[in-house]
Scaffold this motif. Structure first.
Motif, mmCIF file in Angstrom:
data_model
loop_
_atom_site.group_PDB
_atom_site.id
_atom_site.type_symbol
_atom_site.label_atom_id
_atom_site.label_comp_id
_atom_site.label_asym_id
_atom_site.label_seq_id
_atom_site.Cartn_x
_atom_site.Cartn_y
_atom_site.Cartn_z
ATOM 1 N N LEU A 156 -7.294 -77.006 50.229
ATOM 2 C CA LEU A 156 -5.849 -76.770 50.183
ATOM 3 C C LEU A 156 -5.515 -75.680 49.173
ATOM 4 C CD1 LEU A 156 -4.403 -80.399 50.336
ATOM 5 C CD2 LEU A 156 -4.088 -78.616 52.052
ATOM 6 N N SER A 157 -6.172 -75.725 48.011
ATOM 7 C CA SER A 157 -5.934 -74.708 46.983
ATOM 8 C C SER A 157 -6.325 -73.314 47.472
ATOM 9 C CB SER A 157 -6.704 -75.053 45.706
ATOM 10 O OG SER A 157 -6.235 -76.262 45.146
ATOM 11 N N SER A 158 -7.422 -73.240 48.224
ATOM 12 C CA SER A 158 -7.841 -71.944 48.757
ATOM 13 C C SER A 158 -6.843 -71.438 49.801
ATOM 14 C CB SER A 158 -9.245 -72.030 49.367
ATOM 15 O OG SER A 158 -9.258 -72.774 50.568
ATOM 16 N N PHE A 159 -6.271 -72.344 50.603
ATOM 17 C CA PHE A 159 -5.249 -71.948 51.570
ATOM 18 C C PHE A 159 -4.002 -71.408 50.854
ATOM 19 C CE2 PHE A 159 -6.687 -75.016 55.203
ATOM 20 C CZ PHE A 159 -7.791 -74.215 55.424
ATOM 21 N N VAL A 160 -3.676 -72.027 49.726
ATOM 22 C CA VAL A 160 -2.528 -71.547 48.939
ATOM 23 C C VAL A 160 -2.822 -70.158 48.373
ATOM 24 C CG1 VAL A 160 -1.154 -71.932 46.859
ATOM 25 C CG2 VAL A 160 -1.676 -73.849 48.375
ATOM 26 N N ASN A 161 -4.010 -69.971 47.817
ATOM 27 C CA ASN A 161 -4.385 -68.671 47.247
ATOM 28 C C ASN A 161 -4.419 -67.566 48.301
ATOM 29 O OD1 ASN A 161 -4.689 -69.834 44.703
ATOM 30 N ND2 ASN A 161 -6.880 -70.252 44.996
ATOM 31 N N GLU A 162 -4.704 -67.945 49.544
ATOM 32 C CA GLU A 162 -4.746 -66.974 50.638
ATOM 33 C C GLU A 162 -3.386 -66.815 51.321
ATOM 34 O OE1 GLU A 162 -7.864 -68.326 53.274
ATOM 35 O OE2 GLU A 162 -9.161 -68.754 51.559
ATOM 36 N N HIS A 163 -2.361 -67.475 50.757
ATOM 37 C CA HIS A 163 -0.989 -67.403 51.279
ATOM 38 C C HIS A 163 -0.886 -67.923 52.712
ATOM 39 C CE1 HIS A 163 -0.098 -65.136 47.669
ATOM 40 N NE2 HIS A 163 -1.044 -64.267 47.975
ATOM 41 N N VAL A 164 -1.712 -68.935 53.000
ATOM 42 C CA VAL A 164 -1.614 -69.621 54.290
ATOM 43 C C VAL A 164 -0.654 -70.790 54.174
ATOM 44 C CG1 VAL A 164 -2.893 -70.919 56.048
ATOM 45 C CG2 VAL A 164 -3.954 -68.960 54.917
ATOM 46 N N LEU A 165 -0.685 -71.460 53.017
ATOM 47 C CA LEU A 165 0.169 -72.609 52.729
ATOM 48 C C LEU A 165 0.874 -72.439 51.404
ATOM 49 C CD1 LEU A 165 -2.122 -75.728 53.413
ATOM 50 C CD2 LEU A 165 -0.381 -74.818 54.944
ATOM 51 N N LEU A 188 -11.928 -70.711 64.559
ATOM 52 C CA LEU A 188 -13.247 -70.217 64.188
ATOM 53 C C LEU A 188 -14.115 -71.312 63.555
ATOM 54 C CD1 LEU A 188 -12.334 -66.699 62.754
ATOM 55 C CD2 LEU A 188 -13.248 -67.256 65.018
ATOM 56 N N GLY A 189 -13.439 -72.357 63.084
ATOM 57 C CA GLY A 189 -14.171 -73.505 62.537
ATOM 58 C C GLY A 189 -14.830 -73.221 61.208
ATOM 59 N N HIS A 237 -16.598 -76.455 60.268
ATOM 60 C CA HIS A 237 -16.766 -76.494 58.824
ATOM 61 C C HIS A 237 -15.505 -77.075 58.179
ATOM 62 C CE1 HIS A 237 -20.555 -74.380 59.003
ATOM 63 N NE2 HIS A 237 -20.002 -73.398 59.708
ATOM 64 N N ILE A 238 -15.568 -77.281 56.880
ATOM 65 C CA ILE A 238 -14.483 -77.943 56.153
ATOM 66 C C ILE A 238 -13.145 -77.235 56.360
ATOM 67 C CG2 ILE A 238 -13.594 -78.328 53.825
ATOM 68 C CD1 ILE A 238 -16.382 -79.183 52.995
ATOM 69 N N ARG A 239 -13.137 -75.911 56.240
ATOM 70 C CA ARG A 239 -11.874 -75.177 56.378
ATOM 71 C C ARG A 239 -11.281 -75.358 57.781
ATOM 72 N NH1 ARG A 239 -10.470 -70.855 53.179
ATOM 73 N NH2 ARG A 239 -10.120 -69.491 54.972
ATOM 74 N N GLY A 240 -12.130 -75.287 58.784
ATOM 75 C CA GLY A 240 -11.654 -75.451 60.148
ATOM 76 C C GLY A 240 -11.108 -76.840 60.414
ATOM 77 N N ARG A 241 -11.775 -77.856 59.845
ATOM 78 C CA ARG A 241 -11.329 -79.230 60.051
ATOM 79 C C ARG A 241 -9.965 -79.473 59.408
ATOM 80 N NH1 ARG A 241 -16.851 -80.629 58.639
ATOM 81 N NH2 ARG A 241 -16.171 -81.741 56.773
ATOM 82 N N LEU A 242 -9.790 -78.969 58.191
ATOM 83 C CA LEU A 242 -8.516 -79.190 57.514
ATOM 84 C C LEU A 242 -7.389 -78.402 58.186
ATOM 85 C CD1 LEU A 242 -7.060 -80.642 55.276
ATOM 86 C CD2 LEU A 242 -7.601 -78.747 53.730
ATOM 87 N N ALA A 243 -7.700 -77.189 58.612
ATOM 88 C CA ALA A 243 -6.690 -76.388 59.324
ATOM 89 C C ALA A 243 -6.263 -77.100 60.600
ATOM 90 C CB ALA A 243 -7.249 -75.002 59.643
ATOM 91 N N GLU A 244 -7.219 -77.656 61.313
ATOM 92 C CA GLU A 244 -6.893 -78.393 62.549
ATOM 93 C C GLU A 244 -6.008 -79.594 62.257
ATOM 94 O OE1 GLU A 244 -9.223 -81.411 65.368
ATOM 95 O OE2 GLU A 244 -10.111 -79.409 65.353
ATOM 96 N N THR A 245 -6.312 -80.309 61.173
ATOM 97 C CA THR A 245 -5.507 -81.468 60.793
ATOM 98 C C THR A 245 -4.069 -81.069 60.508
ATOM 99 O OG1 THR A 245 -7.365 -82.747 59.909
ATOM 100 C CG2 THR A 245 -5.188 -83.226 58.999
ATOM 101 N N LEU A 246 -3.871 -79.988 59.784
ATOM 102 C CA LEU A 246 -2.519 -79.537 59.453
ATOM 103 C C LEU A 246 -1.746 -79.143 60.714
ATOM 104 C CD1 LEU A 246 -3.383 -77.422 56.289
ATOM 105 C CD2 LEU A 246 -2.292 -79.679 56.347
ATOM 106 N N LEU A 247 -2.413 -78.488 61.629
ATOM 107 C CA LEU A 247 -1.763 -78.096 62.886
ATOM 108 C C LEU A 247 -1.448 -79.326 63.734
ATOM 109 C CD1 LEU A 247 -3.925 -74.961 63.727
ATOM 110 C CD2 LEU A 247 -1.489 -74.959 63.091
ATOM 111 N N SER A 286 -9.706 -85.474 58.104
ATOM 112 C CA SER A 286 -10.514 -84.272 58.294
ATOM 113 C C SER A 286 -12.000 -84.492 58.080
ATOM 114 C CB SER A 286 -10.017 -83.171 57.336
ATOM 115 O OG SER A 286 -8.623 -82.986 57.456
ATOM 116 N N ASN A 287 -12.400 -85.747 57.871
ATOM 117 C CA ASN A 287 -13.809 -86.088 57.690
ATOM 118 C C ASN A 287 -14.434 -85.311 56.529
ATOM 119 O OD1 ASN A 287 -16.197 -87.446 58.263
ATOM 120 N ND2 ASN A 287 -16.907 -85.893 59.721
#
Length: 233
Positions: free
Chosen positions: A202-211, A232-233, A153-163, A191-192
């Motif tokens: 990205l904004s959701s990752f910031v709100n979740e204190h991941v980034l 988890l994708g 899914h979108i979140r998993g793809r973007l997380a993979e790209t950042l890593l 990230s397709n």
């Protein structure tokens, strides 16, 4: 035209793949037939569909490898760092470039004449095997990325790209900020996904204190959680 080079350019013998497998004569042969070319940020290094003339190695800077699909939609295939070879597939296959390469920042490229590269390939088995390993690794990475980009899914793809960016370029001195500054469009193309989806994720990752974000600077706050999202994708 060969432009003036940066003073901090790494010598070709320090970054050329398989240099240790070459004989002294082969090293001189390659050095005598290698030129250097500087590129500005966003300048195209090679165009998809062109006939290759040189095998290239990124000597300084960063670059992206991408293809244009239907409706001029861009998909970034991989990112290049110093020491990465490219443009050799078309030479070996006697075909054309199947991707476009563009500089992400001011960069310098070593360009080895294609006929020189293939001559050494044909006469040095160990050197040839080294490039077979390069091709095999590129193919394996491409297969893995294709599956992940189609199944996650979108979140998993973007997380993979950042890593992946962290793995490829490392972190800055704060040991948190990824050492490359990409546009939101480039992150989306890696990230397709659409640029708007990349921005929202990205904004959701910031709100979740991941980034944490400061313009194009991306700081990883919780790498374990980011890896979990990717897994988890």
């Amino acid at each position: 035209m060969v432009r003036k080079l940066s003073t901090d350019l790494q010598p070709i013998e320090e970054i050329f793949p398989g240099w240790d497998t070459l004989t002294p004569d082969e090293r001189r042969f390659i050095k005598n037939n290698t030129t250097t070319q500087q590129y500005k940020k966003n300048e195209i290094i090679q165009y998809e569909g062109d006939t290759p003339t040189h095998m290239m190695v990124l000597a300084s800077g960063k670059a992206k490898v991408y293809k244009e699909g239907i409706g001029n939609q861009v998909q970034i295939i991989r990112m290049l760092k110093v020491g990465n070879p490219f443009s050799y597939r078309g030479i070996i296959a006697n075909g054309t470039y199947n991707t476009t390469v563009a500089a992400l920042e001011p960069s310098v490229v070593y360009q080895v004449r294609g006929d020189v590269f293939t001559t050494v390939l044909r006469h040095n088995n160990e050197f040839c095997y080294r490039f077979l390993e390069e091709l095999a690794c590129d193919l394996a990475d491409s297969d893995t990325r294709s599956i992940n980009l189609s199944q996650k899914h979108i979140r998993g793809r973007l997380a993979e790209t950042l890593l992946l960016l962290k793995k490829n370029y490392g972190l800055e001195e704060d040991e948190a900020t990824i050492n490359i500054y990409l546009s939101r469009e480039d992150l989306a193309n890696m990230s397709n996904m659409t640029t708007s989806n990349a921005i929202r994720t990205l904004s959701s990752f910031v709100n979740e204190h991941v980034l944490a974000m400061d313009g194009r600077r991306l700081k990883i706050i919780d790498e374990e959680k980011l890896r979990k999202i990717s897994r988890l994708g």
